[in-house]
Each structure stands twice: as C-alpha cells, then as structure tokens.
Design a protein around this motif. Structure first.
Motif, PDB file in Angstrom:
ATOM      1  N   ALA A 411       0.524  -1.411  -0.063  1.00 32.10           N
ATOM      2  CA  ALA A 411      -0.194  -0.320   0.021  1.00 32.10           C
ATOM      3  C   ALA A 411       0.657   0.968   0.060  1.00 32.10           C
ATOM      4  CB  ALA A 411      -0.857   0.520   0.811  1.00 32.10           C
ATOM      5  N   PRO A 412       0.703   2.430  -0.425  1.00 31.19           N
ATOM      6  CA  PRO A 412       0.945   3.711  -0.496  1.00 31.19           C
ATOM      7  C   PRO A 412       1.759   3.771   1.176  1.00 31.19           C
ATOM      8  CG  PRO A 412      -0.932   4.002  -1.940  1.00 31.19           C
ATOM      9  CD  PRO A 412      -1.249   2.060  -1.131  1.00 31.19           C
ATOM     10  N   GLY A 413       2.474   4.405   1.646  1.00 32.37           N
ATOM     11  CA  GLY A 413       3.362   4.607   2.955  1.00 32.37           C
ATOM     12  C   GLY A 413       3.814   3.438   2.922  1.00 32.37           C
ATOM     13  N   ASP A 414       3.243   2.619   2.815  1.00 34.06           N
ATOM     14  CA  ASP A 414       4.553   0.562   3.160  1.00 34.06           C
ATOM     15  C   ASP A 414       6.022   1.308   3.168  1.00 34.06           C
ATOM     16  OD1 ASP A 414       1.986  -0.066   3.736  1.00 34.06           O
ATOM     17  OD2 ASP A 414       1.961  -2.384   2.740  1.00 34.06           O
ATOM     18  N   ARG A 415       7.243   0.305   3.636  1.00 36.50           N
ATOM     19  CA  ARG A 415       8.200   0.576   3.362  1.00 36.50           C
ATOM     20  C   ARG A 415       8.809  -0.250   2.968  1.00 36.50           C
ATOM     21  NH1 ARG A 415      12.974  -0.186   6.890  1.00 36.50           N
ATOM     22  NH2 ARG A 415      14.303   1.139   6.931  1.00 36.50           N
ATOM     23  N   VAL A 416       9.845  -0.616   1.795  1.00 35.01           N
ATOM     24  CA  VAL A 416       9.703  -2.396   0.987  1.00 35.01           C
ATOM     25  C   VAL A 416      11.377  -1.643   1.468  1.00 35.01           C
ATOM     26  CG1 VAL A 416       9.990  -3.181  -1.246  1.00 35.01           C
ATOM     27  CG2 VAL A 416       8.202  -2.100   0.125  1.00 35.01           C
ATOM     28  N   VAL A 417      12.260  -2.684   1.409  1.00 34.55           N
ATOM     29  CA  VAL A 417      13.761  -2.913   1.580  1.00 34.55           C
ATOM     30  C   VAL A 417      13.825  -4.254   1.093  1.00 34.55           C
ATOM     31  CG1 VAL A 417      15.562  -3.401   3.481  1.00 34.55           C
ATOM     32  CG2 VAL A 417      13.448  -2.427   3.810  1.00 34.55           C
ATOM     33  N   HIS A 433       5.535   2.620  -5.374  1.00 36.16           N
ATOM     34  CA  HIS A 433       4.003   3.699  -5.229  1.00 36.16           C
ATOM     35  C   HIS A 433       5.622   5.139  -4.780  1.00 36.16           C
ATOM     36  CE1 HIS A 433      -0.229   3.701  -5.506  1.00 36.16           C
ATOM     37  NE2 HIS A 433       0.117   2.522  -5.365  1.00 36.16           N
ATOM     38  N   GLY A 434       6.795   5.228  -4.965  1.00 37.70           N
ATOM     39  CA  GLY A 434       8.049   4.919  -4.116  1.00 37.70           C
ATOM     40  C   GLY A 434       9.133   4.473  -4.567  1.00 37.70           C
ATOM     41  N   GLY A 485       8.269   0.769  12.812  1.00 45.56           N
ATOM     42  CA  GLY A 485       7.762   1.428  11.433  1.00 45.56           C
ATOM     43  C   GLY A 485       7.851   1.929  10.307  1.00 45.56           C
ATOM     44  N   GLY A 486       8.942   2.707  10.985  1.00 44.24           N
ATOM     45  CA  GLY A 486      10.242   3.425   9.625  1.00 44.24           C
ATOM     46  C   GLY A 486       8.946   4.495   9.165  1.00 44.24           C
ATOM     47  N   GLY A 487       7.990   4.616   9.779  1.00 42.10           N
ATOM     48  CA  GLY A 487       7.108   5.637   9.551  1.00 42.10           C
ATOM     49  C   GLY A 487       6.216   5.340   8.463  1.00 42.10           C
ATOM     50  N   GLY A 488       5.338   6.604   8.057  1.00 41.63           N
ATOM     51  CA  GLY A 488       4.254   5.391   7.199  1.00 41.63           C
ATOM     52  C   GLY A 488       3.118   4.238   7.983  1.00 41.63           C
ATOM     53  N   THR A 489       3.185   3.251   7.325  1.00 39.49           N
ATOM     54  CA  THR A 489       1.744   2.211   7.228  1.00 39.49           C
ATOM     55  C   THR A 489       2.135   1.750   8.745  1.00 39.49           C
ATOM     56  OG1 THR A 489       2.363   1.019   6.516  1.00 39.49           O
ATOM     57  CG2 THR A 489       0.507   3.106   5.237  1.00 39.49           C
TER      58      THR A 489
END
Length: 551
Positions: A411-417, A433-434, A485-489
């Motif tokens: 989802a938008p705001g999820d952090r992907v590593v 989305h980013g 949580g690294g911010g976002g969601t």
C-alpha cells in the motif's frame, strides 16, 4: 532529377499500407513475455518512476538521478503507461517505434532513390530478421537510437542526392537534423556522431564532398537541433554541476576507451553476431559473388551511390562498436537496415543470374528461386516469433515470476526493503508508489568494485546525497527501523534472496509471505508495544520450508 526517377520515387497509397502492416508485425508479440533482467527492468522501472513521481525531467532509478542515458525512451514509455496502463508492451513501445522508424526510413529512401520492389524487399527482410524483430520488442535504448540514426542517415543522404539533382532538399535536411536531435535525446552523442561519420565518409567516396559540406553548414538545421535537444541537457547541467563530467566524459569517452566495464569481447565479436542472428537471410549476401546477368542494364549514378551508402553505413557502424572492449549485442542494431538492403541486392543478383531475362525481383520466370525466397521468408518469420518465446522462457527473472498472495499488496506508505540486491523489475510488477530502501554494503571500495547494480545506485546517489542517505542504507540499520515501523503505515516488506538469513538473520523474526527457489518476501506490521529487538523474539516465523517447486 529525371522524369523516370521522379516517377519511381512517387508515393502511393500502397506504400502507406505496407508501412502500417510492417508496424503491426513489429508490435505483434511485444506484450507476450515478462521483462528481462536486468536491462528491461531497469529502463521500464525508470519510466514507471517518472509516471509515479510526476517528475518528467530527471530520470530516476530508485529515487536517485540516473544519467546513464538521456530521457527520450523514458518519456515515450512513461507516456504510454499513462495512456494505456502499466503493461510490458507499453514499456516496449519506444523500441517498437524505433524499429518502425528504421524500417520506414529505409523504405522511403529506397522508394525514392531505387524502386518500389527494392524498397519493399529491403524492408521485408529487415522486419523479418530475427535480430531486428527481437530488438524491436526489447525495452532498452538500442533500438530507439537505431531508428533515430537510420532516419538521420536516410534524410541526410536524400537531401544530398536531391541537392545534386536540383530538387528541393531543405525538408529532408531538416528531417536529418531533427533525427540527430532525437538521437541525442535517445542515447547521447552517438545519435549525432555516427550519422555524421557515415554521411561524411560516403560523400567523400562518392565525390560529393562539397555538397555535404554545404549541407553541414546549413545553420537553420543546427538551430532546429539545439531547439529540440538543447533544453534538457542545459537544464540538467544547471541543476547538477557534475552532470557534464558524468554523462559526457564517463558514460561516453571513458566507457568507450576503458576496460573496466562489463561485457568485454574480442574485436571480431559482431561479425558472427550479425551473420548468425540475421539468419536465414544472410546467406543471400553470397548473391553478390555471382556475376550479374548481361541484361544490358547499366546502373545509374544514383544506384551506385545508394549501394555505396549501404556499404559505408554498415561498415562504419560495425567498426565503431567493435573498437571498445565493452560490447553488447544490441549496440550494432543500426547496422541492420543497410544490411537488409545489401541482402536484397544480393538476392536480386542471384535471381537474375538464375534467369538472365529477368529485370528485377518481380519478373523472374524460374519458379525455383521464387520458392527458395518464399521459404526463406517463411522460416525467418517463424524464427522471429520463436525467438521471442525463447527469450520469454530464458530471460524471465525470478522477481517477475513472484506474485504476492491474494489479498496482499504493498500500500502507499508501506516501507519496502531490498536486501543486498536491487530487483529492477519489482517496482514495475508490484506497482510501487515510490522508491525502496536498498540495504547493503555501500562503502565506496565495495560500491565501485564492479560495473553492476550497486555501482549504478552509488553513482546516482552522488548527485543527491540526502536522497542517497534515505534510500541506500546498511543492513545493520534495518531491524530497528522495521520494529519502529519506519514511518508511514508501520508495515515493512523485505525482499531478498532465499538464503537472506545468512546476511540478515533478523528476517526470521518476520512473517514469511511468499518465496521461490531464488527470492523470498517477508512482512512485519509494527505495533506501538514493539521494542527495538522485536524481531529477536520469535526467530522461526520467517524460516523457509523445503522448496517443492511452488510457494
């Protein structure tokens, strides 16, 4: 120009229909296979990033300025994705258009300075050449710049022949300068240097050097080229002081001269590549060894000039790309249009030799050569489609095959590593989305050791240090950010190799989402009660079961 030449160069409705059918054929299988790693994923990913960010000026790879190549491919592919949706065929549209432009330029030039049959056979041979057909459906910059180079050469040669014949020449010359400008925006200086070298050498050998000099000094053409290509290069230099050194010096001259880049091959590399990948058409080149039939036909000066142009065009391209040690197969694609014309000429000579009374390809009374020709075309068409299917089977990367389970999506705001590797295709297929965080060893000695994904991202990060610190991080910093949580969601997705626990044991404390034999995906939903060591509490959730062939 004689009345006969004007008559044979006149455009008819059938010519437009032929080129339309050629374009449909070149686009036939463009959406049948997944993106191939790494090239297609890289360039489709940059175009997709333009679409997602709305920044159509600066090409970005994972949020970082990516100046290996100019933006024309990304503009076309990103625009196609915006209009038609994010699909493989939209990502490959620039290559399809480049191939069609090359075929159309060759056809139009030979139609005017040869005859309809010569033009048609040359274009048919080109479009059914397996090398050309697969290149037309491969999402990188080689075919797009090949189309620009072909159009520039064809327009410049047309203008030169027209001027010597006393015919209007300014419109095709403007087309040549426009083609060179698009070539600059497609892949840099070769879009101008290669067509210029071909035309200059051809004009000197054809004793038309004075005409070429006058055309080269046509100042409205230079203004047109600057107006088309200049603004982007000026904007990038004004925004990034190191742009010129990196884009021009490193990506052009150092890559051409140095040996520290990938894909090093011997000087003769392109000879077997061209002859082999253009089968079954290349054996017809042997037709030039046959003595021409004594049919009383004397080639005109234009005919001799056209044959010379095709030979020079082919030779300059092959020699130029044979000089550097780093060679990729697609570099030599601009040599295929003149090769197709020469194959058509050899084919015509072979057919005339089999029937001396025949004047051209359409008048041969002996059926055996015509059957051989039809068989060659049929085999070539089958090989084109088969090559695409084989490329789809062999070149599909593991991340293109990996799909998230039903009901799960980033989802938008999820952090992907991404762990210790950048999966080029994943942002495209997951519709991210980013940018993502790429966790690895980013020390300069490691990042610059090899010409690979790590060096690409490290070089891109030098243009924007703040963005580099955000997206290029050490592996050791990830557990605390996952738990916080690294911010976002608050949700984090981790993508890495199936044995990622060897470099990041903490992934075993996350939920295993999906995996295959090569890569795996984990997820963690951070909660307020999580501490910095939340992943160490249960180191069994993320363990991969034995691989059975399906996740």
């Amino acid at each position: 120009m004689s009345l006969a030449a004007q008559a044979r160069g006149s455009w008819q409705r059938g010519d437009s229909v032929f080129l339309l059918l050629a374009g449909l054929w070149l686009a036939l299988t463009a959406g049948l296979r997944p993106l191939t790693a790494p090239d297609e994923g890289r360039y489709a990913g940059v175009a997709h990033a333009m679409l997602q960010s709305g920044d159509w000026i600066v090409p970005r790879l994972d949020g970082l300025p990516f100046f290996h190549k100019p933006p024309l491919f990304y503009w076309i592919a990103g625009g196609a994705m915006r209009v038609f949706g994010v699909h493989e065929w939209a990502a490959r549209l620039p290559s399809v258009l480049g191939a069609w432009l090359a075929a159309a330029a060759l056809y139009a030039f030979l139609r005017r300075h040869g005859d309809a049959r010569q033009a048609r056979w040359s274009a048919l041979i080109l479009c059914t050449c397996p090398f050309f057909f697969v290149g037309a459906q491969f999402a990188n910059l080689d075919m797009l710049v090949a189309g620009c180079i072909s159009a520039t050469i064809a327009c410049a040669a047309d203008a030169l022949l027209r001027r010597d014949a006393g015919a209007p020449w300014r419109l095709p010359l403007a087309g040549a300068f426009s083609g060179a400008a698009l070539g600059l925006l497609a892949k840099g200086l070769i879009g101008l240097v290669l067509p210029g070298a071909v035309i200059v050498l051809w004009a000197l050998l054809a004793r038309r050097g004075r005409t070429a000099l006058r055309l080269a000094a046509w100042w409205p053409g230079w203004l047109l080229m600057l107006a088309i290509a200049g603004p982007w290069f000026v904007a990038m230099q004004l925004r990034y002081a190191q742009f010129f050194d990196y884009f021009v010096i490193t990506q052009h001259f150092r890559r051409f001269a140095d040996s520290g880049f990938n894909n090093q091959h011997p000087l003769w590399f392109y000879l077997p590549v061209i002859l082999g990948l253009c089968l079954p058409w290349t054996p017809w080149l042997l037709g030039w060894l046959r003595r021409p039939a004594a049919d009383g036909v004397t080639p005109s000066s234009d005919d001799r000039a056209v044959r010379l142009l095709m030979g020079v065009w082919l030779g300059v391209i092959v020699v130029f790309f044979s000089l550097p040690r780093s060679k990729l197969v697609g570099y030599v694609l601009p040599a295929l249009p003149p090769l197709a014309a020469l194959v058509a000429g050899g084919l015509a000579r072979a057919l005339r030799a089999s029937d001396p009374a025949a004047q051209d390809l359409g008048e041969t009374r002996t059926r055996r050569p015509i059957r051989a020709l039809a068989a060659t075309g049929g085999v070539a068409a089958v090989l084109c489609v088969a090559a695409v299917l084989v490329a789809g089977h062999v070149g599909t990367p593991p991340d293109a095959r990996l799909r998230l389970p039903a009901g799960q999506a980033v989802a938008p705001g999820d952090r992907v590593v991404m762990l210790d590797r950048y999966y080029y295709e994943l942002p495209f297929y997951w519709r991210l989305h980013g940018p993502v965080v790429v966790a690895g060893d980013w020390r300069p000695a490691v990042a610059q050791a090899s010409d690979n994904w790590r060096k690409e991202l490290a070089d891109a990060g030098d243009f924007e240090p703040e963005a580099r610190a955000r997206w290029l991080q050490p592996i050791a910093a990830q557990p605390a950010q996952v738990c916080s949580g690294g911010g976002g969601t608050g949700r984090t997705w981790v993508v890495g190799p199936s044995n990622a626990q060897l470099i990041a044991p903490w992934v075993l404390g996350m939920d295993l989402v999906t995996f295959d034999s090569e890569i795996a995906v984990w997820r963690h939903d951070a909660r307020p009660s999580d501490g910095a060591d939340c992943l160490a509490r249960d180191m069994t959730r993320g363990a991969l079961p034995a691989w059975t062939g399906a996740p």
